[in-house]
Design a protein around this motif. Sequence first.
Motif, mmCIF file in Angstrom:
data_model
loop_
_atom_site.group_PDB
_atom_site.id
_atom_site.type_symbol
_atom_site.label_atom_id
_atom_site.label_comp_id
_atom_site.label_asym_id
_atom_site.label_seq_id
_atom_site.Cartn_x
_atom_site.Cartn_y
_atom_site.Cartn_z
ATOM 1 N N LEU A 123 -7.466 -0.925 -2.394
ATOM 2 C CA LEU A 123 -6.705 0.199 -1.883
ATOM 3 C C LEU A 123 -7.466 1.462 -2.263
ATOM 4 O O LEU A 123 -7.943 1.588 -3.400
ATOM 5 C CB LEU A 123 -5.304 0.231 -2.494
ATOM 6 N N LYS A 132 -6.622 0.694 3.201
ATOM 7 C CA LYS A 132 -7.201 -0.538 2.678
ATOM 8 C C LYS A 132 -8.644 -0.631 3.158
ATOM 9 O O LYS A 132 -8.964 -0.229 4.270
ATOM 10 C CB LYS A 132 -6.419 -1.751 3.170
ATOM 11 N N ALA A 137 0.826 -1.205 0.000
ATOM 12 C CA ALA A 137 0.000 0.000 0.000
ATOM 13 C C ALA A 137 0.858 1.253 0.000
ATOM 14 O O ALA A 137 0.561 2.241 -0.685
ATOM 15 C CB ALA A 137 -0.928 -0.013 1.208
#
Length: 226
Positions: free
Chosen positions: A205, A191, A110
């Motif tokens: 995401l 997330k 991420a």
Amino acid sequence: MTTKQTFIIISIFLFLISCDKKQTDLEFERSVANEIFPALLDSVFYDTRLTPPPPPPPPPNSEWSDSTAIKWDESKMIADYEKRKAELEKDTTILVIAIVDSTYRIDKRAKKELIDFYKDFAIELDTISIEKPYKINLTDLKHADKFKLKYRSELPATSKVWKGDYDFHLSGITGFSRIQFDKSKNYGVLKSSFGCGSLCGFSALVFIRKVKGKWIIDKVMVTGIS
């Protein structure tokens, strides 16, 4: 006052400042999560009561070659779909969304995706630790009137949650992670996921940024689906 006493006092003072800063960072993050939540829920929500028309079947006794050659009259299915959609838009049934009690952890992927997504702005990651989850306060989460929020822990564990005999309509399960910001705290990624059945759901995401003092969602990038 001795030098030792002065050193101790200064150390305590710096420690308290550090604690205040950490608390302030967390409060800021929570405020962003609470602000973005209505748009987040709207982005990930899927109403299982509205089934889209199926794709056309393959022609009998033939191999897949050119799907555009398939003759398929879907006008009635589309009409039925639009009719059902209009009915649900007027429906006043309260849809219960279960929220995972605490935030998820956020991984290295991420963080990398955040830098890549906003590469035109040459952002740098904030180094504040976001490893520790925090308990989500449902009363802080604003949402559309058609939704009612419950903690995930209030419902049966595992897949049994979808077989419960409720006096309400369980429309989905969702949650979100800690937010990874850039150093300027104008860009971020988190997330999220949405479950709509034992084999129905996705994870994603969510890229966010601040525009004229307001946080908006730039993109929801699906990373897994079932």
